[in-house]
Design a protein around this motif. Sequence first.
Motif, PDB file in Angstrom:
ATOM      1  N   GLU A 179       0.816  -1.215   0.000  1.00 60.74           N
ATOM      2  CA  GLU A 179       0.000   0.000   0.000  1.00 60.74           C
ATOM      3  C   GLU A 179       0.850   1.266   0.000  1.00 60.74           C
ATOM      4  O   GLU A 179       0.450   2.290  -0.539  1.00 60.74           O
ATOM      5  N   GLU A 180       2.058   1.187   0.584  1.00 61.56           N
ATOM      6  CA  GLU A 180       2.835   2.405   0.791  1.00 61.56           C
ATOM      7  C   GLU A 180       3.630   2.885  -0.422  1.00 61.56           C
ATOM      8  O   GLU A 180       4.045   4.033  -0.459  1.00 61.56           O
ATOM      9  N   THR A 207       4.342   2.393  -5.018  1.00 68.13           N
ATOM     10  CA  THR A 207       3.837   1.891  -6.296  1.00 68.13           C
ATOM     11  C   THR A 207       4.884   2.138  -7.379  1.00 68.13           C
ATOM     12  O   THR A 207       5.769   2.995  -7.224  1.00 68.13           O
ATOM     13  N   GLU A 214       7.244   5.041   7.692  1.00 71.82           N
ATOM     14  CA  GLU A 214       5.818   5.085   7.321  1.00 71.82           C
ATOM     15  C   GLU A 214       5.213   6.420   7.577  1.00 71.82           C
ATOM     16  O   GLU A 214       5.550   7.139   8.421  1.00 71.82           O
TER      17      GLU A 214
END
Length: 170
Positions: free
Chosen positions: A47-48, A50, A170
């Motif tokens: 998710e973090e 791409t 994150e």
Amino acid sequence: MATQLDTFETNLETVRTDVTRTTPAAFQETLAGVIDHPAVGASLPFEEVTLEGTDVTLEPTPDQLREATCGVTAAALGVADYGSVVLESTPAGAELAGLFPDRHVIVVRERDLVPDMAAAFERLGDRFRDGRDDAVLATGPSATADMGALVYGVHGPRETHAIVLEDNGE
């Protein structure tokens, strides 16, 4: 005392794999600094980060795959004691992007590191029971000594580079 990440990095380097730590925020800049062009890849299951918006061609054609000098894929796990990564097969053919080009860039999250093979097989057992039962355990670039001297890149990438996504970023 060395952390699990320190051990993973040290063992990656002993198997001829360069390592770059990065944060999700700096991922695309880090990736741009380690890929060769033209590059192909498979969507990252994280998710973090791409590969969208990068110079990596996703879902490459056979011609793009043949012409690529670099492939970018995710690793499901990293095994600290060996500097190994677990590369899952995907319906989009992630293994092709990791095996055909001369340079393979592997993206692994720090949270997906395990200390040893016993822990890796424990995690893989859960994945296999969930039906995700096709994976390659890779340690460094492809190498063979079948014909005498050790040769790199015969059955897979000649060079490997791991990008480790740090948890504290994150």
